[in-house]
Scaffold this motif. Structure first.
Motif, PDB file in Angstrom:
ATOM      1  N   GLY A   1       3.326  23.910  -1.137  1.00 57.91           N
ATOM      2  CA  GLY A   1       4.461  23.982  -0.198  1.00 57.91           C
ATOM      3  C   GLY A   1       5.908  23.349  -0.886  1.00 57.91           C
ATOM      4  N   PRO A   2       6.714  22.937  -0.006  1.00 55.19           N
ATOM      5  CA  PRO A   2       8.032  22.632  -0.082  1.00 55.19           C
ATOM      6  C   PRO A   2       8.178  21.223  -1.017  1.00 55.19           C
ATOM      7  CG  PRO A   2       7.753  22.524   1.935  1.00 55.19           C
ATOM      8  CD  PRO A   2       6.602  22.887   1.509  1.00 55.19           C
ATOM      9  N   ALA A   3       7.102  20.430  -0.974  1.00 53.80           N
ATOM     10  CA  ALA A   3       7.077  19.247  -1.552  1.00 53.80           C
ATOM     11  C   ALA A   3       5.933  18.934  -2.436  1.00 53.80           C
ATOM     12  CB  ALA A   3       7.174  17.921  -0.477  1.00 53.80           C
ATOM     13  N   PHE A   4       6.246  18.199  -3.369  1.00 51.33           N
ATOM     14  CA  PHE A   4       5.317  17.492  -4.313  1.00 51.33           C
ATOM     15  C   PHE A   4       4.368  16.599  -3.457  1.00 51.33           C
ATOM     16  CE2 PHE A   4       3.464  14.131  -7.009  1.00 51.33           C
ATOM     17  CZ  PHE A   4       2.564  14.934  -7.845  1.00 51.33           C
ATOM     18  N   SER A   5       4.652  15.482  -2.988  1.00 50.94           N
ATOM     19  CA  SER A   5       4.235  14.618  -2.015  1.00 50.94           C
ATOM     20  C   SER A   5       5.566  13.792  -1.369  1.00 50.94           C
ATOM     21  CB  SER A   5       3.264  13.652  -2.384  1.00 50.94           C
ATOM     22  OG  SER A   5       2.779  12.905  -1.584  1.00 50.94           O
ATOM     23  N   ALA A   6       5.702  13.355  -0.225  1.00 51.45           N
ATOM     24  CA  ALA A   6       6.127  12.439   0.648  1.00 51.45           C
ATOM     25  C   ALA A   6       5.519  11.072   0.476  1.00 51.45           C
ATOM     26  CB  ALA A   6       6.539  12.800   1.881  1.00 51.45           C
ATOM     27  N   GLY A   7       4.450  11.136  -0.195  1.00 50.50           N
ATOM     28  CA  GLY A   7       3.888   9.389  -0.317  1.00 50.50           C
ATOM     29  C   GLY A   7       2.848   9.456   0.922  1.00 50.50           C
ATOM     30  N   ALA A   8       2.882   8.095   1.319  1.00 50.27           N
ATOM     31  CA  ALA A   8       1.803   7.599   2.329  1.00 50.27           C
ATOM     32  C   ALA A   8       2.193   8.122   3.690  1.00 50.27           C
ATOM     33  CB  ALA A   8       2.088   6.066   2.490  1.00 50.27           C
ATOM     34  N   ASP A   9       1.261   8.587   4.459  1.00 51.48           N
ATOM     35  CA  ASP A   9       1.289   9.239   5.700  1.00 51.48           C
ATOM     36  C   ASP A   9       1.869   8.164   6.561  1.00 51.48           C
ATOM     37  OD1 ASP A   9       0.693  11.599   7.519  1.00 51.48           O
ATOM     38  OD2 ASP A   9      -0.296   9.926   8.333  1.00 51.48           O
ATOM     39  N   LEU A  10       3.116   8.494   7.268  1.00 54.45           N
ATOM     40  CA  LEU A  10       3.656   7.389   8.236  1.00 54.45           C
ATOM     41  C   LEU A  10       2.777   7.173   9.412  1.00 54.45           C
ATOM     42  CD1 LEU A  10       7.745   8.288   7.863  1.00 54.45           C
ATOM     43  CD2 LEU A  10       6.323   6.335   6.903  1.00 54.45           C
ATOM     44  N   GLU A  11       2.228   8.082   9.954  1.00 52.87           N
ATOM     45  CA  GLU A  11       1.252   8.004  10.876  1.00 52.87           C
ATOM     46  C   GLU A  11       0.204   6.848  10.620  1.00 52.87           C
ATOM     47  OE1 GLU A  11       0.065  11.311  13.152  1.00 52.87           O
ATOM     48  OE2 GLU A  11       1.790  12.031  13.651  1.00 52.87           O
ATOM     49  N   THR A  12      -0.276   6.982   9.433  1.00 52.28           N
ATOM     50  CA  THR A  12      -1.365   6.068   8.856  1.00 52.28           C
ATOM     51  C   THR A  12      -0.754   4.711   8.801  1.00 52.28           C
ATOM     52  OG1 THR A  12      -2.349   7.782   7.596  1.00 52.28           O
ATOM     53  CG2 THR A  12      -2.719   5.468   7.006  1.00 52.28           C
ATOM     54  N   VAL A  13       0.515   4.726   8.123  1.00 54.45           N
ATOM     55  CA  VAL A  13       1.359   3.264   7.955  1.00 54.45           C
ATOM     56  C   VAL A  13       1.500   2.884   9.513  1.00 54.45           C
ATOM     57  CG1 VAL A  13       3.148   2.027   7.310  1.00 54.45           C
ATOM     58  CG2 VAL A  13       2.100   3.745   5.673  1.00 54.45           C
ATOM     59  N   GLY A  14       1.660   3.651  10.235  1.00 54.46           N
ATOM     60  CA  GLY A  14       2.200   2.979  11.876  1.00 54.46           C
ATOM     61  C   GLY A  14       1.022   2.715  12.541  1.00 54.46           C
ATOM     62  N   GLY A  15      -0.386   3.359  12.095  1.00 47.49           N
ATOM     63  CA  GLY A  15      -1.630   3.126  12.706  1.00 47.49           C
ATOM     64  C   GLY A  15      -2.234   1.765  12.079  1.00 47.49           C
ATOM     65  N   LEU A  16      -1.590   1.110  11.061  1.00 44.32           N
ATOM     66  CA  LEU A  16      -2.017  -0.370  10.661  1.00 44.32           C
ATOM     67  C   LEU A  16      -1.606  -1.388  11.655  1.00 44.32           C
ATOM     68  CD1 LEU A  16      -0.859   0.219   6.888  1.00 44.32           C
ATOM     69  CD2 LEU A  16      -3.099   0.254   7.795  1.00 44.32           C
ATOM     70  N   ASP A  17      -0.706  -1.007  12.776  1.00 45.87           N
ATOM     71  CA  ASP A  17      -0.358  -1.839  13.779  1.00 45.87           C
ATOM     72  C   ASP A  17       0.220  -3.286  13.327  1.00 45.87           C
ATOM     73  OD1 ASP A  17      -1.239  -0.131  16.009  1.00 45.87           O
ATOM     74  OD2 ASP A  17      -3.116  -0.754  15.706  1.00 45.87           O
ATOM     75  N   GLY A  18       0.808  -3.382  12.150  1.00 42.75           N
ATOM     76  CA  GLY A  18       1.532  -4.386  11.667  1.00 42.75           C
ATOM     77  C   GLY A  18       0.355  -5.342  11.112  1.00 42.75           C
ATOM     78  N   ASP A  19      -0.752  -5.098  11.184  1.00 43.54           N
ATOM     79  CA  ASP A  19      -1.878  -6.047  10.408  1.00 43.54           C
ATOM     80  C   ASP A  19      -1.636  -6.111   8.961  1.00 43.54           C
ATOM     81  OD1 ASP A  19      -4.270  -7.079   9.144  1.00 43.54           O
ATOM     82  OD2 ASP A  19      -5.412  -6.416  11.377  1.00 43.54           O
ATOM     83  N   PRO A  20      -1.427  -7.236   8.368  1.00 37.10           N
ATOM     84  CA  PRO A  20      -1.087  -7.530   6.945  1.00 37.10           C
ATOM     85  C   PRO A  20      -2.287  -7.341   6.206  1.00 37.10           C
ATOM     86  CG  PRO A  20      -1.047  -9.502   8.052  1.00 37.10           C
ATOM     87  CD  PRO A  20      -1.101  -8.471   9.181  1.00 37.10           C
ATOM     88  N   GLU A  21      -3.419  -7.576   6.640  1.00 32.65           N
ATOM     89  CA  GLU A  21      -4.796  -7.241   5.828  1.00 32.65           C
ATOM     90  C   GLU A  21      -5.051  -5.988   5.867  1.00 32.65           C
ATOM     91  OE1 GLU A  21      -7.944  -9.666   7.208  1.00 32.65           O
ATOM     92  OE2 GLU A  21      -6.895 -11.528   6.900  1.00 32.65           O
ATOM     93  N   ARG A  22      -4.882  -5.068   6.962  1.00 31.17           N
ATOM     94  CA  ARG A  22      -5.314  -3.613   6.801  1.00 31.17           C
ATOM     95  C   ARG A  22      -4.063  -2.927   5.855  1.00 31.17           C
ATOM     96  NH1 ARG A  22      -5.279  -1.433  12.881  1.00 31.17           N
ATOM     97  NH2 ARG A  22      -5.709   0.535  11.643  1.00 31.17           N
ATOM     98  N   ALA A  23      -2.801  -3.539   5.914  1.00 33.78           N
ATOM     99  CA  ALA A  23      -1.735  -3.088   5.191  1.00 33.78           C
ATOM    100  C   ALA A  23      -1.945  -3.064   3.916  1.00 33.78           C
ATOM    101  CB  ALA A  23      -0.420  -3.551   5.329  1.00 33.78           C
ATOM    102  N   GLU A  24      -2.640  -4.373   3.385  1.00 36.25           N
ATOM    103  CA  GLU A  24      -2.949  -4.860   1.939  1.00 36.25           C
ATOM    104  C   GLU A  24      -4.170  -3.812   1.478  1.00 36.25           C
ATOM    105  OE1 GLU A  24      -4.516  -8.368  -0.768  1.00 36.25           O
ATOM    106  OE2 GLU A  24      -3.340  -8.673   1.095  1.00 36.25           O
ATOM    107  N   ALA A  25      -4.976  -3.310   2.196  1.00 35.97           N
ATOM    108  CA  ALA A  25      -6.253  -2.832   1.916  1.00 35.97           C
ATOM    109  C   ALA A  25      -5.890  -1.320   1.679  1.00 35.97           C
ATOM    110  CB  ALA A  25      -7.286  -2.672   3.007  1.00 35.97           C
ATOM    111  N   PHE A  26      -4.905  -0.722   2.557  1.00 37.51           N
ATOM    112  CA  PHE A  26      -4.268   0.497   2.336  1.00 37.51           C
ATOM    113  C   PHE A  26      -3.701   0.505   1.052  1.00 37.51           C
ATOM    114  CE2 PHE A  26      -0.839   3.928   3.247  1.00 37.51           C
ATOM    115  CZ  PHE A  26      -1.629   4.850   2.928  1.00 37.51           C
ATOM    116  N   ALA A  27      -2.667  -0.485   0.659  1.00 32.62           N
ATOM    117  CA  ALA A  27      -2.055  -0.389  -0.627  1.00 32.62           C
ATOM    118  C   ALA A  27      -2.962  -0.373  -1.676  1.00 32.62           C
ATOM    119  CB  ALA A  27      -1.009  -1.708  -0.591  1.00 32.62           C
ATOM    120  N   ARG A  28      -3.944  -1.297  -1.946  1.00 32.69           N
ATOM    121  CA  ARG A  28      -4.788  -1.394  -2.852  1.00 32.69           C
ATOM    122  C   ARG A  28      -5.724  -0.124  -3.112  1.00 32.69           C
ATOM    123  NH1 ARG A  28      -5.580  -6.150  -5.268  1.00 32.69           N
ATOM    124  NH2 ARG A  28      -4.793  -7.936  -4.162  1.00 32.69           N
ATOM    125  N   LEU A  29      -5.724   0.706  -1.982  1.00 31.33           N
ATOM    126  CA  LEU A  29      -6.329   1.969  -2.032  1.00 31.33           C
ATOM    127  C   LEU A  29      -5.633   2.891  -2.826  1.00 31.33           C
ATOM    128  CD1 LEU A  29      -8.604   4.062  -1.463  1.00 31.33           C
ATOM    129  CD2 LEU A  29      -7.511   4.635   0.677  1.00 31.33           C
TER     130      LEU A  29
END
Length: 236
Positions: A52-80
């Motif tokens: 399609g029209p992009a290589f990649s926009a990076g992290a899915d913003l809905e996924t990031v929003g679904g982390l609910d501001g939890d730093p441990e879940r955010a760190e786990a997503f970054a580590r993935l």
């Protein structure tokens, strides 16, 4: 979400990020599938591209929003994301990113983990997360200064600006501009497949110089042994 095709005869694996409606943004499942597709590859070359029209926009913003501001879940997503980039980086295959359209945030960081980056004239590159208080955390702060140098990396990341293909080429974000980036992957396959990973490891070696030189000489010796007949043929 991740489409994998293999040309066993030519020894190339094509991995396509396949969420065109979401500009190939990556969810947890998408990252895990990409990690598996890279890790399982036995081909000499991996060609990573987007549908399609992009290589990649990076992290899915809905996924990031679904982390609910939890730093441990955010760190786990970054580590993935870091793990996937590291899998690309450390693959024995030569990894080529074929970039058409935007490569942003984590999408750019996955491209930075590839050995070779080739963009179309319509490709663009950026780390826009800083404009809304975030930054790409899939290894970008490590790889970006290695590719651009510290000063250029700082200006590029802190500004949040997006650059076009010509600027990306000038900066060193990509090494070539091609209408069809796949041609570069095909060119690599014309070379001896066993030499490609050896050369990759030697160039990527970050040990002290004497150790690097010893490993380089040993690797050269093994390849000369393996290709003795080819060398003889050149002399005929």
């Amino acid at each position: 979400m991740i489409d994998v095709t293999t040309d066993a005869e030519r020894s190339i694996r094509t991995i396509t990020l396949d969420r065109p409606d979401a500009r190939n943004a990556l969810t947890v499942g998408g990252l895990e599938s990409l990690d598996t597709a890279i890790a399982d590859a036995e081909e000499a070359v991996i060609y990573l591209t987007g549908n399609g029209p992009a290589f990649s926009a990076g992290a899915d913003l809905e996924t990031v929003g679904g982390l609910d501001g939890d730093p441990e879940r955010a760190e786990a997503f970054a580590r993935l994301g870091q793990r996937v980039a590291r899998t690309i980086d450390e693959s024995t295959a030569i990894t080529v990113a074929g970039i058409d359209g935007p490569a942003l945030g984590g999408g750019l960081e996955l491209a930075l983990a590839c050995d070779v980056r080739v963009g179309t004239p319509d490709s663009s590159y950026g780390e826009p997360g800083v404009t809304f208080g975030l930054f790409g955390a899939w290894g970008g702060t490590v790889r970006l200064p290695r590719v651009l140098g510290e000063g250029n990396a700082l200006e590029f990341a802190l500004s949040g600006r997006t650059v076009d293909a010509e600027d990306a080429l000038r900066m060193g974000l990509i090494s070539r501009i091609e209408a069809e980036p796949r041609v570069v992957a095909d060119e690599l396959l014309e070379n001896a497949h066993d030499a490609l990973p050896v050369l990759k490891r030697r160039i990527r070696d970050d040990d002290e110089r004497a150790t690097q030189e010893r490993r380089e000489a040993q690797a050269f010796g093994r390849l000369v042994e393996a290709h003795a007949d080819d060398i003889d043929a050149l002399l005929e």
